[in-house]
Motif scaffolding. Structure first.
Motif, PDB file in Angstrom:
ATOM      1  N   THR A   1       0.893  -1.067   0.480  1.00  0.00           N
ATOM      2  CA  THR A   1      -0.272  -0.470   0.348  1.00  0.00           C
ATOM      3  C   THR A   1       0.833   1.023  -0.292  1.00  0.00           C
ATOM      4  O   THR A   1       0.635   2.291  -0.214  1.00  0.00           O
ATOM      5  CB  THR A   1      -1.119  -0.089   0.952  1.00  0.00           C
ATOM      6  OG1 THR A   1      -1.615  -1.607   1.306  1.00  0.00           O
ATOM      7  CG2 THR A   1      -1.649   1.571   0.977  1.00  0.00           C
ATOM      8  N   ALA A   2       1.442   1.155   0.653  1.00  0.00           N
ATOM      9  CA  ALA A   2       2.788   2.518   1.132  1.00  0.00           C
ATOM     10  C   ALA A   2       3.236   2.869  -1.181  1.00  0.00           C
ATOM     11  O   ALA A   2       3.305   3.993  -0.983  1.00  0.00           O
ATOM     12  CB  ALA A   2       3.650   2.358   1.966  1.00  0.00           C
TER      13      ALA A   2
ATOM     14  N   ALA B   1      -6.369   4.576   2.936  1.00  0.00           N
ATOM     15  CA  ALA B   1      -6.196   3.955   2.196  1.00  0.00           C
ATOM     16  C   ALA B   1      -7.073   1.827   3.004  1.00  0.00           C
ATOM     17  O   ALA B   1      -6.946   1.431   3.952  1.00  0.00           O
ATOM     18  CB  ALA B   1      -5.064   3.288   1.549  1.00  0.00           C
TER      19      ALA B   1
ATOM     20  N   TRP C   1      -1.229  12.994   4.357  1.00  0.00           N
ATOM     21  CA  TRP C   1      -1.549  12.572   3.919  1.00  0.00           C
ATOM     22  C   TRP C   1      -2.167  11.317   3.871  1.00  0.00           C
ATOM     23  O   TRP C   1      -3.454  10.411   4.381  1.00  0.00           O
ATOM     24  CB  TRP C   1      -1.556  13.067   1.990  1.00  0.00           C
ATOM     25  CG  TRP C   1      -3.041  11.986   0.964  1.00  0.00           C
ATOM     26  CD1 TRP C   1      -3.969  12.260   0.897  1.00  0.00           C
ATOM     27  CD2 TRP C   1      -2.370  10.748   0.572  1.00  0.00           C
ATOM     28  NE1 TRP C   1      -4.368  11.371   0.224  1.00  0.00           N
ATOM     29  CE2 TRP C   1      -3.275  10.546  -0.659  1.00  0.00           C
ATOM     30  CE3 TRP C   1      -1.113  10.386   0.275  1.00  0.00           C
ATOM     31  CZ2 TRP C   1      -3.634   9.600  -1.727  1.00  0.00           C
ATOM     32  CZ3 TRP C   1      -1.118   9.503  -0.839  1.00  0.00           C
ATOM     33  CH2 TRP C   1      -2.705   8.726  -1.326  1.00  0.00           C
ATOM     34  N   ARG C   2      -1.359  10.795   4.270  1.00  0.00           N
ATOM     35  CA  ARG C   2      -1.520   8.721   4.083  1.00  0.00           C
ATOM     36  C   ARG C   2      -2.441   8.896   5.541  1.00  0.00           C
ATOM     37  O   ARG C   2      -3.853   7.352   5.377  1.00  0.00           O
ATOM     38  CB  ARG C   2      -0.215   8.438   4.587  1.00  0.00           C
ATOM     39  CG  ARG C   2       0.260   8.050   3.105  1.00  0.00           C
ATOM     40  CD  ARG C   2       1.663   7.677   3.206  1.00  0.00           C
ATOM     41  NE  ARG C   2       1.981   6.274   3.913  1.00  0.00           N
ATOM     42  CZ  ARG C   2       1.932   5.041   4.449  1.00  0.00           C
ATOM     43  NH1 ARG C   2       3.477   5.400   4.562  1.00  0.00           N
ATOM     44  NH2 ARG C   2       1.992   3.596   4.754  1.00  0.00           N
TER      45      ARG C   2
ATOM     46  N   GLU D   1       0.591   4.262  -2.555  1.00  0.00           N
ATOM     47  CA  GLU D   1       0.669   5.993  -2.368  1.00  0.00           C
ATOM     48  C   GLU D   1       1.458   6.692  -2.405  1.00  0.00           C
ATOM     49  O   GLU D   1       1.094   8.185  -2.817  1.00  0.00           O
ATOM     50  CB  GLU D   1       0.296   6.263  -0.776  1.00  0.00           C
ATOM     51  CG  GLU D   1      -0.620   5.224  -0.019  1.00  0.00           C
ATOM     52  CD  GLU D   1      -0.901   4.914   1.992  1.00  0.00           C
ATOM     53  OE1 GLU D   1      -1.910   4.915   1.922  1.00  0.00           O
ATOM     54  OE2 GLU D   1       0.547   4.656   2.081  1.00  0.00           O
TER      55      GLU D   1
ATOM     56  N   GLN E   1       2.893  12.105   4.516  1.00  0.00           N
ATOM     57  CA  GLN E   1       2.525  11.665   6.230  1.00  0.00           C
ATOM     58  C   GLN E   1       1.347  12.212   6.073  1.00  0.00           C
ATOM     59  O   GLN E   1       0.817  11.044   6.787  1.00  0.00           O
ATOM     60  CB  GLN E   1       3.725  12.101   6.683  1.00  0.00           C
ATOM     61  CG  GLN E   1       4.951  11.499   6.612  1.00  0.00           C
ATOM     62  CD  GLN E   1       5.914  11.790   5.372  1.00  0.00           C
ATOM     63  OE1 GLN E   1       5.633  13.170   4.743  1.00  0.00           O
ATOM     64  NE2 GLN E   1       7.110  11.049   4.686  1.00  0.00           N
TER      65      GLN E   1
END
Length: 228
Positions: free
Chosen positions: A48-49, A156, A150-151, A52, A148
């Protein structure tokens, strides 16, 4: 952490893809058109990272396409610790505006497909253009939101790998069909053109990782092969 699962039956998935092409009134690929994976293969999504980071970089490049100064773009990348996620062609464009401006603008649709993979948009409909509301779910770069931050804001919820694989197969078939339409000068079924379909396929080819005896290691963003 990504979860690896058994890939669905590729023939059943292809049948569903061809049914969708028929529903849309699109030409069907020839009978020898290759499957995307083989029976017994496994499928997972990229971490996922990583997805992103790719969304954030593409969003920043689009900001550069529409007037963001290079210094501000580089500053945001540094502050978000994303410099390593930028490919060499992207870096040349971000820092000096070198490269094909139009091709970077087209990444709008690749970004849309990646947003679908992470559950940031509900559907990826070949009849419809990018959802205008998507911009609210992307990093608010102009407002100073870091990667950071935003995540932490979006939280997600990635798609199941089997669903993502099925959509990849559909876009593999759609890509062929849309190029056939354009070659023949025929009208498209919706508001999306072959470039947009190709960009969505590019994103899905990158994000969906297939494992099996006939698959190489996942390609880098610039190494995704759209030739077949």
């Amino acid at each position: 952490m990504s979860v690896r699962v058994s890939a669905p039956d590729p023939r059943e998935v292809r049948e569903a893809s061809l049914d969708e092409l028929s529903r849309l009134g699109l030409p069907l690929p020839p009978s020898q058109f290759p499957l995307v994976w083989e029976p017994g293969d496994e499928v997972e999504l990229r971490p996922t990272a990583d997805i992103e980071a790719r969304i954030a970089v593409l969003h920043l490049i689009l900001a550069r396409c529409f007037g963001m100064p290079p210094q501000a773009a580089m500053s945001w990348l540094l502050g978000s610790r994303l410099v390593d996620a930028v490919t060499p062609p992207e870096w040349q464009y971000v820092t000096g505006g070198r490269g094909d401006h139009r091709s970077f603008v087209l990444h709008h649709d690749a970004l849309f497909a990646l947003a679908w993979v992470l559950g940031l948009t509900k559907q990826l409909d070949p009849m419809l253009p990018v959802d205008d509301r998507l911009v609210e779910r992307l990093p608010q770069i102009a407002a100073g939101e870091t990667f950071q931050q935003w995540r932490a804001r979006i939280l997600a919820a990635p798609q199941h790998p089997v669903d993502a694989a099925a959509l990849l197969d559909l876009h593999y078939c759609l890509d062929w069909a849309y190029l056939e339409l354009e070659k023949g000068g025929r009208s498209l079924p919706g508001l999306v053109d072959a470039n947009a379909i190709g960009q969505r396929r590019w994103a899905l080819e990158w994000a969906v990782v297939l494992r099996g005896p006939y698959h190489e290691e996942p390609p880098g963003w610039e190494e995704v092969d759209l030739s077949t």
